[in-house]
Design an enzyme around this catalytic site. Sequence first.
Site, PDB file in Angstrom:
ATOM      1  N   CYS A  33    -146.992  23.097  10.430  1.00 45.75           N
ATOM      2  CA  CYS A  33    -146.077  23.643  11.417  1.00 45.75           C
ATOM      3  C   CYS A  33    -145.990  22.688  12.607  1.00 45.75           C
ATOM      4  O   CYS A  33    -147.021  22.179  13.034  1.00 45.75           O
ATOM      5  CB  CYS A  33    -146.577  25.011  11.859  1.00 45.75           C
ATOM      6  SG  CYS A  33    -145.507  25.816  13.046  1.00 45.75           S
ATOM      7  N   PRO A  34    -144.825  22.411  13.129  1.00 44.16           N
ATOM      8  CA  PRO A  34    -143.518  23.008  12.818  1.00 44.16           C
ATOM      9  C   PRO A  34    -142.660  22.180  11.864  1.00 44.16           C
ATOM     10  O   PRO A  34    -141.488  22.462  11.712  1.00 44.16           O
ATOM     11  CB  PRO A  34    -142.867  23.071  14.187  1.00 44.16           C
ATOM     12  CG  PRO A  34    -143.325  21.803  14.847  1.00 44.16           C
ATOM     13  CD  PRO A  34    -144.757  21.609  14.346  1.00 44.16           C
TER      14      PRO A  34
END
Length: 75
Positions: free
Chosen positions: A14-15
């Site tokens: 992430c992200p």
Amino acid sequence: MEANKEIDTRGLNCPLPILKAKKALSEMASGEVLKVVATDPGSVRDFQAFARQTGNELVEQSSANDEFVHYLRRR
């Protein structure tokens, strides 16, 4: 499920899977389906939130062998 486009985000955290999906969706036509393959367990929750926030439809999510597959339909 049949996808119009597939992106591989294995090994990314992430992200990055979300950012790559966002870019891929921007290049697709409305109603087309994007398949995202990820290894980040947090991607399940992330894609649920992403779909709610962007209006794209999260059609299906599944997991097997430490991989998570997400199908998004472009709004």
